[in-house]
Every structure is written in structure tokens, then in C-alpha cells.
Design a protein around this motif. Structure first.
Motif, mmCIF file in Angstrom:
data_model
loop_
_atom_site.group_PDB
_atom_site.id
_atom_site.type_symbol
_atom_site.label_atom_id
_atom_site.label_comp_id
_atom_site.label_asym_id
_atom_site.label_seq_id
_atom_site.Cartn_x
_atom_site.Cartn_y
_atom_site.Cartn_z
ATOM 1 N N LEU A 39 30.797 46.836 44.601
ATOM 2 C CA LEU A 39 29.868 45.725 44.813
ATOM 3 C C LEU A 39 30.464 44.381 44.403
ATOM 4 C CD1 LEU A 39 26.539 47.404 43.664
ATOM 5 C CD2 LEU A 39 27.423 47.127 45.986
ATOM 6 N N VAL A 40 31.591 44.391 43.719
ATOM 7 C CA VAL A 40 32.235 43.149 43.298
ATOM 8 C C VAL A 40 33.043 42.538 44.436
ATOM 9 C CG1 VAL A 40 33.811 42.094 41.631
ATOM 10 C CG2 VAL A 40 32.255 43.921 40.893
ATOM 11 N N SER A 41 33.827 43.364 45.154
ATOM 12 C CA SER A 41 34.619 42.783 46.253
ATOM 13 C C SER A 41 34.881 43.739 47.418
ATOM 14 C CB SER A 41 35.944 42.216 45.745
ATOM 15 O OG SER A 41 36.821 43.240 45.350
ATOM 16 N N GLY A 42 34.213 44.861 47.467
ATOM 17 C CA GLY A 42 34.341 45.749 48.618
ATOM 18 C C GLY A 42 35.621 46.554 48.646
ATOM 19 N N THR A 43 35.805 47.284 49.720
ATOM 20 C CA THR A 43 36.962 48.162 49.891
ATOM 21 C C THR A 43 38.254 47.363 50.014
ATOM 22 O OG1 THR A 43 35.573 49.763 51.035
ATOM 23 C CG2 THR A 43 37.964 49.988 51.324
ATOM 24 N N GLY A 44 39.238 47.734 49.202
ATOM 25 C CA GLY A 44 40.553 47.100 49.277
ATOM 26 C C GLY A 44 40.650 45.745 48.616
ATOM 27 N N GLY A 45 39.539 45.231 48.093
ATOM 28 C CA GLY A 45 39.581 43.948 47.403
ATOM 29 C C GLY A 45 40.247 44.090 46.046
ATOM 30 N N PHE A 46 40.972 43.076 45.642
ATOM 31 C CA PHE A 46 41.663 43.134 44.350
ATOM 32 C C PHE A 46 40.680 43.401 43.220
ATOM 33 C CE2 PHE A 46 43.060 41.179 40.391
ATOM 34 C CZ PHE A 46 44.271 41.829 40.196
ATOM 35 N N ASP A 47 39.552 42.699 43.213
ATOM 36 C CA ASP A 47 38.606 42.871 42.112
ATOM 37 C C ASP A 47 38.162 44.322 41.991
ATOM 38 O OD1 ASP A 47 38.825 40.127 41.754
ATOM 39 O OD2 ASP A 47 36.935 39.678 42.745
ATOM 40 N N THR A 48 37.797 44.937 43.121
ATOM 41 C CA THR A 48 37.369 46.337 43.120
ATOM 42 C C THR A 48 38.482 47.249 42.625
ATOM 43 O OG1 THR A 48 35.818 45.975 44.931
ATOM 44 C CG2 THR A 48 36.562 48.232 44.593
ATOM 45 N N ASP A 49 39.673 47.092 43.192
ATOM 46 C CA ASP A 49 40.804 47.938 42.804
ATOM 47 C C ASP A 49 41.158 47.751 41.334
ATOM 48 O OD1 ASP A 49 40.824 48.750 45.443
ATOM 49 O OD2 ASP A 49 42.650 47.645 45.973
ATOM 50 N N PHE A 50 41.137 46.516 40.866
ATOM 51 C CA PHE A 50 41.475 46.200 39.481
ATOM 52 C C PHE A 50 40.480 46.844 38.514
ATOM 53 C CE2 PHE A 50 40.961 43.465 35.753
ATOM 54 C CZ PHE A 50 42.262 43.369 35.293
ATOM 55 N N ILE A 51 39.203 46.673 38.794
ATOM 56 C CA ILE A 51 38.170 47.213 37.903
ATOM 57 C C ILE A 51 38.276 48.739 37.849
ATOM 58 C CG2 ILE A 51 35.684 47.461 37.554
ATOM 59 C CD1 ILE A 51 35.438 44.596 38.827
ATOM 60 N N LYS A 52 38.511 49.369 39.006
ATOM 61 C CA LYS A 52 38.674 50.830 39.033
ATOM 62 C C LYS A 52 39.905 51.253 38.236
ATOM 63 C CE LYS A 52 37.346 52.689 43.320
ATOM 64 N NZ LYS A 52 37.564 52.732 44.774
ATOM 65 N N ALA A 53 41.013 50.561 38.422
ATOM 66 C CA ALA A 53 42.269 50.926 37.761
ATOM 67 C C ALA A 53 42.186 50.773 36.247
ATOM 68 C CB ALA A 53 43.423 50.086 38.304
ATOM 69 N N LEU A 54 41.460 49.760 35.781
ATOM 70 C CA LEU A 54 41.409 49.509 34.341
ATOM 71 C C LEU A 54 40.292 50.263 33.625
ATOM 72 C CD1 LEU A 54 43.375 47.142 35.364
ATOM 73 C CD2 LEU A 54 43.020 46.454 33.002
ATOM 74 N N LYS A 55 39.427 50.931 34.358
ATOM 75 C CA LYS A 55 38.450 51.883 33.804
ATOM 76 C C LYS A 55 37.658 51.338 32.615
ATOM 77 C CE LYS A 55 41.257 55.666 35.388
ATOM 78 N NZ LYS A 55 42.509 56.276 35.109
ATOM 79 N N GLY A 56 37.129 50.136 32.763
ATOM 80 C CA GLY A 56 36.292 49.555 31.720
ATOM 81 C C GLY A 56 37.024 48.649 30.753
ATOM 82 N N LYS A 57 38.347 48.682 30.785
ATOM 83 C CA LYS A 57 39.143 47.840 29.883
ATOM 84 C C LYS A 57 39.078 46.368 30.283
ATOM 85 C CE LYS A 57 43.891 47.496 29.583
ATOM 86 N NZ LYS A 57 45.244 48.064 29.515
ATOM 87 N N ALA A 58 38.849 46.111 31.585
ATOM 88 C CA ALA A 58 38.821 44.730 32.058
ATOM 89 C C ALA A 58 38.044 44.645 33.370
ATOM 90 C CB ALA A 58 40.241 44.206 32.264
ATOM 91 N N VAL A 59 37.510 43.455 33.627
ATOM 92 C CA VAL A 59 36.864 43.156 34.905
ATOM 93 C C VAL A 59 37.375 41.807 35.389
ATOM 94 C CG1 VAL A 59 34.766 44.490 34.436
ATOM 95 C CG2 VAL A 59 34.824 42.061 33.868
ATOM 96 N N THR A 60 37.240 41.578 36.682
ATOM 97 C CA THR A 60 37.672 40.316 37.269
ATOM 98 C C THR A 60 36.763 39.967 38.429
ATOM 99 O OG1 THR A 60 39.542 39.123 38.243
ATOM 100 C CG2 THR A 60 39.347 41.448 38.790
ATOM 101 N N LYS A 61 36.660 38.674 38.706
ATOM 102 C CA LYS A 61 35.862 38.226 39.844
ATOM 103 C C LYS A 61 36.497 36.978 40.428
ATOM 104 C CE LYS A 61 32.425 38.169 42.712
ATOM 105 N NZ LYS A 61 33.154 37.918 43.955
ATOM 106 N N ILE A 62 36.703 37.051 41.743
ATOM 107 C CA ILE A 62 37.241 35.906 42.470
ATOM 108 C C ILE A 62 36.105 34.926 42.755
ATOM 109 C CG2 ILE A 62 36.892 36.817 44.796
ATOM 110 C CD1 ILE A 62 39.747 35.816 45.426
ATOM 111 N N GLY A 63 36.458 33.670 42.907
ATOM 112 C CA GLY A 63 35.481 32.646 43.260
ATOM 113 C C GLY A 63 36.039 31.752 44.354
ATOM 114 N N GLY A 64 35.236 30.835 44.782
ATOM 115 C CA GLY A 64 35.616 29.932 45.858
ATOM 116 C C GLY A 64 36.834 29.085 45.524
#
Length: 182
Positions: free
Chosen positions: A81-106
Motif C-alpha cells: 500500500l506504500v508504493s505498489g508492486t516493484g516500487g522501491f518503498d514496497t521492496d525496501f520495507i519488505k526487505a528490512l522486515k520492520g527495521k526501516a520504512v521509507t516513503k517517496i514524495g513529490g
């Protein structure tokens, strides 16, 4: 009144900056005045410096505010729900398993919140000056690698975001978009 059907109506959007409640944001930042405008998604958006954004992302991961913990944990639980399939934010959050989150902006801006066992909560804000998003993921990866926040397995699972192929109009790779730290 806000409804989905009136969300992108120009007259509604024109009134948003004046009616946007930024009281919690003022509480988190300690700022007396926060300017707002409308972003690319037609949502009211505060204007903050990169330092203020990094401080907010530090607070976001600090576990000091229950409402921010809920948002952080929701991003971790539902990264799609953060950036969809293949989005960096989604992949990053999954890879870091709660250790970190990120969100892109305009305009090619990104915030990162890292919960580090050694350094506590760390907030990072990045901005690509020309507003083009294509360099933002490699730059984010490079900063996080430089700061020692990514394990080898996390780097491996995010390797497709470390360098972005630059292709011409015939879909021929003519270079790579990469980041360096001087």
C-alpha cells in the motif's frame, strides 16, 4: 467537508491549505507556523526543509507517539500500500522486515526512518535537485550503505534498485544511473 468524490474538485483543493490541520505536525516539529500547498495527488502538503523532514522521520521511528507507531507498523504490515508492486518503498520495507520504512514524495523527495539497535531511531531525508525520480532509489541505497544500515542480504534483495539502467528510445541500455558519495 472531505469526501472522496470532492477530493479533486478545484474549489475544494483551493481551500485545503487554509483548512489543513497541522497541529500534530506542529507538536512533532516544534514549529509555530507550517506552510501548506497542494501536492501532485491533490492532497494538502506541508512545506518542510530537509532537516525538518529528517527530524520527523527520526520521530516517526522513535516509538514516542502511539499514532506514529500505528502508522509505522501499518507500513511494515502492508508495504504494498506504500508504493505498489516493484516500487522501491514496497521492496525496501519488505526487505528490512520492520527495521526501516521509507516513503517517496513529490519532486523526487524521500524520507527514511530506521530503527537501529545501535543508534536508536534515525531519520533521513533525500532530495534529487532536478526533481527527477530516476536517481532517487540508487541515492537512497548508497546513503544507507554508507551509513551501515543495510546487511548483505538486504543489499542483495534490493540490488535492482542500486543501479538503474538508462535506456534510449529503442530500449537499448546506454548507461547506468548510479550514486556515489564523495
Amino acid at each position: 467537508m472531505f469526501t472522496i468524490s470532492t477530493f479533486v474538485v478545484p474549489t475544494f483543493c483551493a481551500n485545503l491549505p487554509a483548512t489543513c490541520d497541522v497541529s500534530l505536525l506542529k507538536e512533532y516539529t516544534g514549529l509555530d507556523k507550517i506552510s501548506t500547498s497542494i501536492d501532485g495527488c491533490s492532497a494538502p502538503t506541508p512545506f518542510l526543509t530537509l532537516t525538518e523532514m529528517a527530524n520527523l522521520y527520526q520521530i516517526f521511528g522513535s516509538s514516542r507517539f502511539q499514532e506514529l507507531n500505528l502508522a509505522y507498523d501499518s507500513m511494515v504490515r502492508f508495504p504494498f500500500l506504500v508504493s505498489g508492486t516493484g516500487g522501491f518503498d514496497t521492496d525496501f520495507i519488505k526487505a528490512l522486515k520492520g527495521k526501516a520504512v521509507t516513503k517517496i514524495g513529490g519532486e523526487a523527495i524521500r524520507g527514511v526512518s530506521v530503527r537501529s539497535p545501535d543508534r536508536g531511531s534515525v531519520g533521513i531525508a533525500l532530495k534529487v535537485l532536478d526533481g527527477n525520480f530516476r536517481a532517487l532509489s540508487p541515492a537512497t541505497m548508497k546513503v544507507l550503505e554508507h551509513l551501515g544500515f543495510l546487511s548483505d542480504s538486504e543489499k542483495l534483495s534490493l540490488k535492482n534498485h542500486s543501479q538503474i539502467p538508462l535506456k534510449n528510445h529503442n530500449d537499448i541500455t546506454i548507461g547506468l544511473i548510479d550514486a556515489t558519495i564523495d
